[in-house]
Design a protein around this motif. Sequence first.
Motif, PDB file in Angstrom:
ATOM      1  N   PHE A  77       0.775  -1.309  -0.541  1.00 23.99           N
ATOM      2  CA  PHE A  77      -0.460  -0.317   0.023  1.00 23.99           C
ATOM      3  C   PHE A  77       0.725   1.822  -0.199  1.00 23.99           C
ATOM      4  O   PHE A  77       1.684   1.278   0.795  1.00 23.99           O
ATOM      5  CB  PHE A  77      -1.092   0.162   1.234  1.00 23.99           C
ATOM      6  N   MET A 124      -4.378   2.128  -2.584  1.00 24.32           N
ATOM      7  CA  MET A 124      -4.449   0.892  -2.424  1.00 24.32           C
ATOM      8  C   MET A 124      -4.280   0.790  -3.574  1.00 24.32           C
ATOM      9  O   MET A 124      -4.759   1.649  -4.911  1.00 24.32           O
ATOM     10  CB  MET A 124      -5.769   0.640  -2.241  1.00 24.32           C
ATOM     11  N   SER A 147      -3.845  -4.673  -4.136  1.00 29.60           N
ATOM     12  CA  SER A 147      -3.850  -4.663  -2.856  1.00 29.60           C
ATOM     13  C   SER A 147      -5.717  -5.279  -2.275  1.00 29.60           C
ATOM     14  O   SER A 147      -6.304  -4.935  -2.594  1.00 29.60           O
ATOM     15  CB  SER A 147      -4.018  -2.799  -2.403  1.00 29.60           C
ATOM     16  N   ALA A 166      -6.164  -4.139   3.960  1.00 31.01           N
ATOM     17  CA  ALA A 166      -6.379  -1.898   3.547  1.00 31.01           C
ATOM     18  C   ALA A 166      -6.981  -1.279   5.116  1.00 31.01           C
ATOM     19  O   ALA A 166      -6.651  -0.803   5.437  1.00 31.01           O
ATOM     20  CB  ALA A 166      -7.150  -1.577   2.832  1.00 31.01           C
ATOM     21  N   ARG A 197      -9.127   5.066  -2.603  1.00 33.08           N
ATOM     22  CA  ARG A 197      -9.453   3.081  -3.478  1.00 33.08           C
ATOM     23  C   ARG A 197      -8.780   3.838  -4.804  1.00 33.08           C
ATOM     24  O   ARG A 197      -8.978   2.571  -5.281  1.00 33.08           O
ATOM     25  CB  ARG A 197     -10.824   3.214  -3.739  1.00 33.08           C
TER      26      ARG A 197
END
Length: 328
Positions: A136, A154, A158, A163, A181
């Motif tokens: 990340f 992300m 990922s 996360a 995102r």
Amino acid sequence: MTTPSLARPAGAAVIGGGTMGADVAVVLSRGGLPVTVVERDPAKAAGLPAYIGAQLEAAGCAAHAGPVTVVQQLEAVDWADVGLVVECIVEQLAPKQQLFARLVELALPSALLTSNSSGLPISRIADGLPTRARMFGLHFFMPAHLVPLVEVVMGPDSDADAAQALMQTMRRCASVPVLVRKDRPGFLANRLQHALAREAFALLDDGVASAEDIDAAVRFGFGFRFLAAGPILQRDHAGLDVHCAAAATIYPSLCNDAEPARALQQQVQAGRVGMKAGAGFRDWPEAERAAERARYDRLLRAGLHLLGDELPPLPGAAATPFSEPKAT
């Protein structure tokens, strides 16, 4: 993939003990995590314990902080005790890719591997590595121990549960994490920041206002309100109809240049790149530089006190380290 539980993480490793890495270590330590900082430069490594300790004392959380160890080689880290790695090395793709390839060999299969890069997509750093699902972006803002925001970025591979575990860990450290995102250049906050900066420099190029007046318009005008509400919430306060009508008038004339403004490029070409060079849009002799940094630090700390009750509390503490003392 085994998603690590980071509600009570075993420990963290910060790779790179420069300005950003040292402050990231403060953040992780104040959350109670045992932290190992890897810094190859002997002089920097020697000064890190005192600096980190002083910042923890200043925040009033030294009693609850996790222990900090400084080593000079990756191999000196106790990798069996590391559930989170934060890379804070030079902002160049090749060295980061080389480091993460080595971390694949050293870190636990459950450890989260993160990069504090301010612009390099985690997808590019992770390219070709078997650890992509647990990699990340973890982007802090300078100074990391005073600016609460941290971006959890992300990549396309990922893991969503990992996360959320990372978000939970950052809240444990009294930071305010936001989940990004999509791995776009500049992530979230820097995209917003650069959109404002592009217009500010364009106004400077066009002679609309001086640098000092542009700064004042932000600090004492709409920027002053940002402490209480972000741009979307603030528009709910003001009225979306009012904003929409103004946008229709203003948007067509806003700068959309693909190149940095002339005023900015000229300063860079002249070597006037800011305080670190002793000059930027104004001259910065050493005495003025020190006074400005002290003023900046003082106002950031004051802002933290104002926001203290809205920040996540630290483990073992009655409130965040930034809250004003309660009257008794």
